[in-house]
Motif scaffolding. Structure first.
Motif, PDB file in Angstrom:
ATOM      1  N   THR A 169      17.537  -1.861 138.675  1.00 44.42           N
ATOM      2  CA  THR A 169      16.360  -1.700 139.304  1.00 44.42           C
ATOM      3  C   THR A 169      15.447  -0.935 138.310  1.00 44.42           C
ATOM      4  OG1 THR A 169      17.198  -1.633 141.359  1.00 44.42           O
ATOM      5  CG2 THR A 169      15.310  -0.517 141.413  1.00 44.42           C
ATOM      6  N   ALA A 170      16.038   0.055 137.813  1.00 44.20           N
ATOM      7  CA  ALA A 170      15.096   0.802 136.553  1.00 44.20           C
ATOM      8  C   ALA A 170      14.420  -0.169 135.590  1.00 44.20           C
ATOM      9  CB  ALA A 170      16.020   1.841 135.784  1.00 44.20           C
ATOM     10  N   GLU A 171      15.351  -1.288 135.269  1.00 42.45           N
ATOM     11  CA  GLU A 171      15.068  -2.302 134.336  1.00 42.45           C
ATOM     12  C   GLU A 171      13.562  -3.002 134.729  1.00 42.45           C
ATOM     13  OE1 GLU A 171      14.678  -4.682 130.764  1.00 42.45           O
ATOM     14  OE2 GLU A 171      15.768  -2.695 131.165  1.00 42.45           O
ATOM     15  N   VAL A 172      13.590  -3.381 135.957  1.00 45.81           N
ATOM     16  CA  VAL A 172      12.573  -4.074 136.752  1.00 45.81           C
ATOM     17  C   VAL A 172      11.197  -3.100 136.545  1.00 45.81           C
ATOM     18  CG1 VAL A 172      11.635  -4.974 138.926  1.00 45.81           C
ATOM     19  CG2 VAL A 172      13.758  -5.598 138.219  1.00 45.81           C
ATOM     20  N   LEU A 173      11.816  -1.908 136.886  1.00 44.50           N
ATOM     21  CA  LEU A 173      10.393  -0.819 137.082  1.00 44.50           C
ATOM     22  C   LEU A 173       9.918  -0.712 135.675  1.00 44.50           C
ATOM     23  CD1 LEU A 173      11.681   1.984 139.387  1.00 44.50           C
ATOM     24  CD2 LEU A 173      10.142   0.377 140.039  1.00 44.50           C
ATOM     25  N   THR A 174      10.514  -0.512 134.619  1.00 47.38           N
ATOM     26  CA  THR A 174      10.168  -0.329 133.361  1.00 47.38           C
ATOM     27  C   THR A 174       9.760  -1.628 132.561  1.00 47.38           C
ATOM     28  OG1 THR A 174      12.357  -0.359 132.480  1.00 47.38           O
ATOM     29  CG2 THR A 174      11.408   1.716 132.901  1.00 47.38           C
ATOM     30  N   THR A 175      10.348  -2.606 132.344  1.00 49.13           N
ATOM     31  CA  THR A 175      10.168  -3.928 131.654  1.00 49.13           C
ATOM     32  C   THR A 175       9.233  -4.649 132.415  1.00 49.13           C
ATOM     33  OG1 THR A 175      12.265  -3.611 130.620  1.00 49.13           O
ATOM     34  CG2 THR A 175      11.042  -5.589 130.416  1.00 49.13           C
ATOM     35  N   GLY A 176       9.648  -4.707 133.833  1.00 51.41           N
ATOM     36  CA  GLY A 176       8.728  -5.373 134.609  1.00 51.41           C
ATOM     37  C   GLY A 176       7.494  -5.161 135.097  1.00 51.41           C
ATOM     38  N   LEU A 177       7.560  -3.799 135.573  1.00 47.81           N
ATOM     39  CA  LEU A 177       6.191  -3.223 136.163  1.00 47.81           C
ATOM     40  C   LEU A 177       5.682  -2.146 135.306  1.00 47.81           C
ATOM     41  CD1 LEU A 177       7.531  -3.033 140.046  1.00 47.81           C
ATOM     42  CD2 LEU A 177       6.046  -4.735 138.922  1.00 47.81           C
ATOM     43  N   GLY A 178       6.091  -1.882 134.365  1.00 45.16           N
ATOM     44  CA  GLY A 178       5.430  -0.890 133.251  1.00 45.16           C
ATOM     45  C   GLY A 178       5.511   0.530 133.543  1.00 45.16           C
ATOM     46  N   TYR A 179       6.649   0.952 134.360  1.00 39.21           N
ATOM     47  CA  TYR A 179       6.831   2.403 134.714  1.00 39.21           C
ATOM     48  C   TYR A 179       7.507   2.953 133.911  1.00 39.21           C
ATOM     49  CZ  TYR A 179       5.258   2.176 139.734  1.00 39.21           C
ATOM     50  OH  TYR A 179       4.261   2.081 140.694  1.00 39.21           O
ATOM     51  N   GLU A 180       7.461   4.363 133.606  1.00 44.15           N
ATOM     52  CA  GLU A 180       8.345   5.066 132.555  1.00 44.15           C
ATOM     53  C   GLU A 180       8.920   5.978 133.177  1.00 44.15           C
ATOM     54  OE1 GLU A 180       4.805   6.538 130.510  1.00 44.15           O
ATOM     55  OE2 GLU A 180       4.500   4.656 129.509  1.00 44.15           O
ATOM     56  N   PHE A 181      10.388   6.153 132.422  1.00 44.33           N
ATOM     57  CA  PHE A 181      11.166   7.033 133.085  1.00 44.33           C
ATOM     58  C   PHE A 181      10.692   8.617 132.757  1.00 44.33           C
ATOM     59  CE2 PHE A 181      14.736  10.338 132.077  1.00 44.33           C
ATOM     60  CZ  PHE A 181      15.219  10.257 133.410  1.00 44.33           C
ATOM     61  N   GLU A 182      10.576   9.531 133.951  1.00 48.40           N
ATOM     62  CA  GLU A 182       9.897  10.533 133.711  1.00 48.40           C
ATOM     63  C   GLU A 182      10.979  11.722 133.696  1.00 48.40           C
ATOM     64  OE1 GLU A 182       5.943  11.865 135.292  1.00 48.40           O
ATOM     65  OE2 GLU A 182       7.268  12.727 136.656  1.00 48.40           O
ATOM     66  N   ALA A 183      12.029  11.905 134.583  1.00 45.39           N
ATOM     67  CA  ALA A 183      12.686  13.027 134.766  1.00 45.39           C
ATOM     68  C   ALA A 183      14.207  12.619 135.785  1.00 45.39           C
ATOM     69  CB  ALA A 183      12.394  14.257 135.240  1.00 45.39           C
ATOM     70  N   GLU A 184      14.933  13.673 135.746  1.00 43.31           N
ATOM     71  CA  GLU A 184      16.168  13.431 136.556  1.00 43.31           C
ATOM     72  C   GLU A 184      16.149  14.613 137.223  1.00 43.31           C
ATOM     73  OE1 GLU A 184      19.890  13.596 138.005  1.00 43.31           O
ATOM     74  OE2 GLU A 184      19.499  14.465 136.523  1.00 43.31           O
ATOM     75  N   ASP A 185      16.541  14.761 138.733  1.00 43.29           N
ATOM     76  CA  ASP A 185      16.677  16.046 139.370  1.00 43.29           C
ATOM     77  C   ASP A 185      17.382  15.735 140.591  1.00 43.29           C
ATOM     78  OD1 ASP A 185      16.605  18.425 140.603  1.00 43.29           O
ATOM     79  OD2 ASP A 185      14.286  18.611 140.993  1.00 43.29           O
ATOM     80  N   GLY A 186      18.613  15.253 140.398  1.00 39.16           N
ATOM     81  CA  GLY A 186      19.294  14.533 141.617  1.00 39.16           C
ATOM     82  C   GLY A 186      19.029  13.262 142.006  1.00 39.16           C
ATOM     83  N   ARG A 187      18.011  12.606 141.371  1.00 39.03           N
ATOM     84  CA  ARG A 187      17.681  11.533 141.330  1.00 39.03           C
ATOM     85  C   ARG A 187      16.796  11.079 140.147  1.00 39.03           C
ATOM     86  NH1 ARG A 187      14.051  11.496 146.571  1.00 39.03           N
ATOM     87  NH2 ARG A 187      15.941  12.705 147.499  1.00 39.03           N
ATOM     88  N   TYR A 188      16.368   9.797 139.893  1.00 39.49           N
ATOM     89  CA  TYR A 188      15.723   9.311 138.690  1.00 39.49           C
ATOM     90  C   TYR A 188      14.415   9.198 139.132  1.00 39.49           C
ATOM     91  CZ  TYR A 188      20.543   9.184 137.015  1.00 39.49           C
ATOM     92  OH  TYR A 188      21.830   9.334 136.718  1.00 39.49           O
TER      93      TYR A 188
END
Length: 320
Positions: A169-188
């Motif tokens: 799912t993270a791959e679709v958000l980043t490569t597919g929709l252009g989202y960027e990972f920001e932080a982790e705090d019990g969730r991503y």
């Protein structure tokens, strides 16, 4: 260069009783009932839209109220865990008092990513959150709302998706929709590259089996596209990511494409227009049943088969 989305356009859930659904979102949460129409894929089911004073994309939560004929959903992997709205930090005590006065059980306040969060369920069991922050956006106020203008919900902050494995799912958000990972705090946490209101998607892992769609669950979440030309770019780009994307579908108030990400969540990309005033003026939004022109010849049949509905917006101006 692939297109980018500024974030959430709308969130669509499945409700039970239509009157109970509308009463809660209008009279408890103070959202404007901006459109009363039908599900284009199931024309004998209502489709309700609740948003800010103008029904701005990024503020609208929508529902298919299935009534007694709908099966009860079961939460699990591949579903939306929470839908989260922004409020101004100084509004937190107001909302805690209001929800308590309505006998709504509230979890929190808790801290997440440095912000204060409270959580509660709507009458069908869909989990909502309010995030209080100093940088909450300022939406279009609804003057007739039972909520004072300064305390009204300010559109979406984020949604949290529950999946059995974060990575696909993270791959679709980043490569597919252009989202960027920001932080982790019990969730991503992932944020759209352009940022702004409603630009956050949180991911959590769950060991529950795949959820069952039905009353009390979120049907899909939608992201913003500027227009159909941009949607065509999205279709090409997502197909390159081996995602199966629908053709562009006319939803009257916007155009849509759909695809299911590998974790099981149904995604939509919806255009910013033409908007809700294409068939009703601003003052009359949501007060009467609106049908697309391709269903207008069936109005009598459709109205006879829809459940009775006492619209909470009728007369609300005189109550405030």
């Amino acid at each position: 260069m692939p297109p980018t989305t500024p974030g959430l356009h709308h969130v669509t859930g499945i409700a039970g009783d239509p009157e109970r659904n509308a009463e809660f979102y209008v009279k408890t949460l103070g959202l404007r009932f901006v459109k009363q129409t039908v599900n284009h894929d199931d024309k004998y089911t209502y489709h309700f839209y609740f948003g800010d004073g103008e029904g701005t994309p990024g503020t609208n939560i929508t529902f298919f109220p299935w009534g007694d004929r709908g099966r009860q959903g079961k939460f699990g992997a591949g579903q939306t865990l929470t839908t989260t709205y922004s409020i101004h930090l100084e509004c937190l005590d107001y909302w805690l008092d209001r929800l308590e006065s309505q006998d709504i059980d509230v979890s929190g306040p808790t801290e997440r990513f440095g912000q204060t969060v409270i959580e509660f369920d709507d009458p069908d069991g869909i989990t909502l959150e309010l995030v209080a922050s100093t940088d909450a956006p300022h939406g279009h106020q609804w003057e007739a709302s039972p909520i004072p203008a300064s305390h009204q919900l300010q559109g979406f902050h984020s949604v949290t998706l529950a999946v059995s494995d974060i990575d696909p799912t993270a791959e679709v958000l980043t490569t597919g929709l252009g989202y960027e990972f920001e932080a982790e705090d019990g969730r991503y946490r992932y944020r759209s590259a352009s940022g702004g209101p409603g630009s956050i998607i949180d991911l959590v892992e769950t060991d529950q089996p795949r959820g069952q769609m039905g009353t009390g669950t979120i049907h899909h979440i939608a992201y913003k596209a500027e227009d159909t030309a941009e949607q065509e770019q999205w279709r090409d780009h997502l197909a390159d990511q081996n995602l199966h994307v629908t053709e562009i579908i006319d939803r009257k108030y916007f155009h849509s494409i759909y695809f299911r990400e590998p974790g099981g969540v149904l995604f939509e990309i919806a255009t910013m227009g033409p908007g809700f005033t294409i068939d009703q003026n601003q003052d009359e939004l949501g007060k009467e049943l609106a049908l697309p022109e391709w269903l207008e010849d069936e109005r009598n049949e459709i109205e006879s088969r829809l459940p009775s509905f006492d619209n909470p917006s009728i007369g609300i101006d005189s109550e405030n």
